[in-house]
Write a protein that holds these residues in place. Sequence first.
Motif, short mmCIF file in Angstrom:
data_model
loop_
_atom_site.label_atom_id
_atom_site.label_comp_id
_atom_site.label_asym_id
_atom_site.label_seq_id
_atom_site.Cartn_x
_atom_site.Cartn_y
_atom_site.Cartn_z
N LEU A 73 0.80 -1.21 0.00
CA LEU A 73 0.00 0.00 0.00
C LEU A 73 0.84 1.27 0.00
N ASN A 74 0.36 2.24 -0.75
CA ASN A 74 0.89 3.59 -0.66
C ASN A 74 0.30 4.30 0.56
N ASN A 75 -0.96 4.00 0.85
CA ASN A 75 -1.66 4.64 1.95
C ASN A 75 -2.65 3.66 2.58
N ARG A 76 -2.54 3.45 3.89
CA ARG A 76 -3.41 2.49 4.58
C ARG A 76 -4.88 2.92 4.55
N GLU A 77 -5.09 4.20 4.87
CA GLU A 77 -6.46 4.68 5.04
C GLU A 77 -7.25 4.56 3.74
N ASN A 78 -6.63 4.98 2.64
CA ASN A 78 -7.32 4.97 1.35
C ASN A 78 -7.17 3.65 0.61
N LYS A 79 -6.31 2.77 1.13
CA LYS A 79 -6.06 1.47 0.49
C LYS A 79 -5.54 1.63 -0.94
N THR A 80 -4.81 2.73 -1.19
CA THR A 80 -4.25 2.92 -2.52
C THR A 80 -2.99 2.07 -2.67
N PRO A 81 -2.83 1.42 -3.81
CA PRO A 81 -1.67 0.54 -3.99
C PRO A 81 -0.37 1.35 -4.10
N ALA A 82 0.71 0.72 -3.73
CA ALA A 82 2.02 1.37 -3.82
C ALA A 82 2.31 1.75 -5.27
N ASN A 83 2.85 2.94 -5.44
CA ASN A 83 3.15 3.49 -6.77
C ASN A 83 4.67 3.57 -6.94
N PRO A 84 5.25 2.88 -7.92
CA PRO A 84 6.72 2.88 -8.06
C PRO A 84 7.29 4.24 -8.40
N HIS A 85 6.44 5.21 -8.78
CA HIS A 85 6.91 6.55 -9.13
C HIS A 85 6.65 7.57 -8.02
N ALA A 86 6.15 7.12 -6.88
CA ALA A 86 5.85 8.03 -5.77
C ALA A 86 7.13 8.65 -5.22
N LEU A 87 6.98 9.84 -4.64
CA LEU A 87 8.09 10.46 -3.93
C LEU A 87 8.25 9.80 -2.57
N PHE A 88 9.47 9.84 -2.04
CA PHE A 88 9.80 9.11 -0.81
C PHE A 88 10.86 9.89 -0.06
N LYS A 89 10.80 9.88 1.25
CA LYS A 89 11.82 10.54 2.06
C LYS A 89 13.07 9.66 2.09
N GLY A 241 3.59 1.28 16.35
CA GLY A 241 3.24 1.86 17.64
C GLY A 241 2.75 3.29 17.55
N TYR A 242 2.88 3.91 16.36
CA TYR A 242 2.40 5.28 16.16
C TYR A 242 1.28 5.22 15.13
N PRO A 243 0.10 5.73 15.45
CA PRO A 243 -1.07 5.47 14.61
C PRO A 243 -1.19 6.32 13.34
N LEU A 244 -0.44 7.41 13.25
CA LEU A 244 -0.69 8.36 12.17
C LEU A 244 0.29 8.20 11.01
N ASP A 245 -0.16 8.65 9.85
CA ASP A 245 0.68 8.72 8.66
C ASP A 245 1.72 9.83 8.87
N LEU A 246 2.99 9.52 8.56
CA LEU A 246 4.08 10.46 8.82
C LEU A 246 4.51 11.26 7.59
N LYS A 247 3.77 11.18 6.52
CA LYS A 247 4.29 11.74 5.28
C LYS A 247 4.39 13.26 5.27
N THR A 248 3.63 13.95 6.10
CA THR A 248 3.71 15.42 6.09
C THR A 248 4.84 15.95 6.97
N ASP A 249 5.49 15.10 7.78
CA ASP A 249 6.61 15.55 8.61
C ASP A 249 7.81 15.88 7.72
N ASP A 250 8.38 17.05 7.93
CA ASP A 250 9.54 17.45 7.13
C ASP A 250 10.80 16.81 7.71
N ARG A 251 11.36 15.87 6.97
CA ARG A 251 12.57 15.17 7.40
C ARG A 251 13.59 15.12 6.28
#
Length: 346
Positions: A73-89, A241-251
């Motif tokens: 999955l790309n996103n648990r909540e939306n059940k969207t499949p992983a995208n090989p072209h997605a951006l990643f930290k 152990g952490y329930p939220l999506d972390l993608k908006t955190d600037d790292r």
Amino acid sequence: MNKPTKRIVRIALLVGTIASMFFVPWILVKAWILPLPDTVQEQLDEAVDLGFDGIIVYVDEAGKQPAFFAAGLNNRENKTPANPHALFKIGSISKLYNAVAVAKLVHSGRLSLDKTLADYLPELQGRVENAEKITLRMMIKHRSGIPNYTATPGYWATPPKSNQENLELILDLPADFEPGKKYEYCNTNYLLLSEIMDTVLGYPHYQFIQEEILNRLHLKNTFASVNEVNTDSVMSGYHVGYPLDLKTDDRGMVASAEDVGIFLRALNDGTVFDEGEQDIYSSIYEYEHKGWVPGYQSIAKYHKDIDAVVIQFTNTTDPKLYNWNLADIEYGRLLKIIRKTSPKVL
């Protein structure tokens, strides 16, 4: 050795082996002993079954078109499949880009590997132990002895949001060791190198990376921060152990697997450099890297025996770093599959 003694040794070894198995996570044992699949896609599906929410793999093997793979999955909540072209930290893979920038600035005479931290940032003398002895060469090679800010207690629970706040975590602390005497991986080194480049250039060093590296390689999917992109294009990240999506955190830097792969090949074949720059780079840093920030793990390597770049992104981390080891196992199994069909090893 007599027979009774041999028997005692065998029993001791057996007891030790059994005992050690209680301290090895079974998920890692399972990942190691499963029969090797025939295809990369099957291996990615297996990785998801073992606990990763999603996985992306990019393979650039000489003589073949680059291959893109994804599972989970790309996103648990939306059940969207992983995208090989997605951006990643990409975490600490960004150190490769910074090291290339340093090499270019050294070659042009704007930086010197033998000048010290105190030479470039005099305000840190007396605040960072041995600032007058620590050279740029030591910092870039992780031989400075400066404490690592990400190793401070509880760091990832509430990480600071700026370089200055990160730096303040280690100011006035004793050195971990005398400069140049040991190797110890340290994120503070590259924070300080970034600050030095900003000072010398008179503008943000990422602009230099953009102009001298990314534009040169026509990379359109590499960015300084998640704040610079539409977060819908970023793969979600999860920490056990952490329930939220972390993608908006600037790292730090975000990029597609393809962009990282193109950069890594250019780094290894030298096309990212002008004449004389690669010799400097080879003397100070490495040609592959891994990355980790909460929710995101990455591996970027070039394999000379098959003339292939293989990038792997996994979007599930955990406090005990089991998934870090699991990612290594999955990557090793991917390489075995790729090598089986590589014309370089047939």
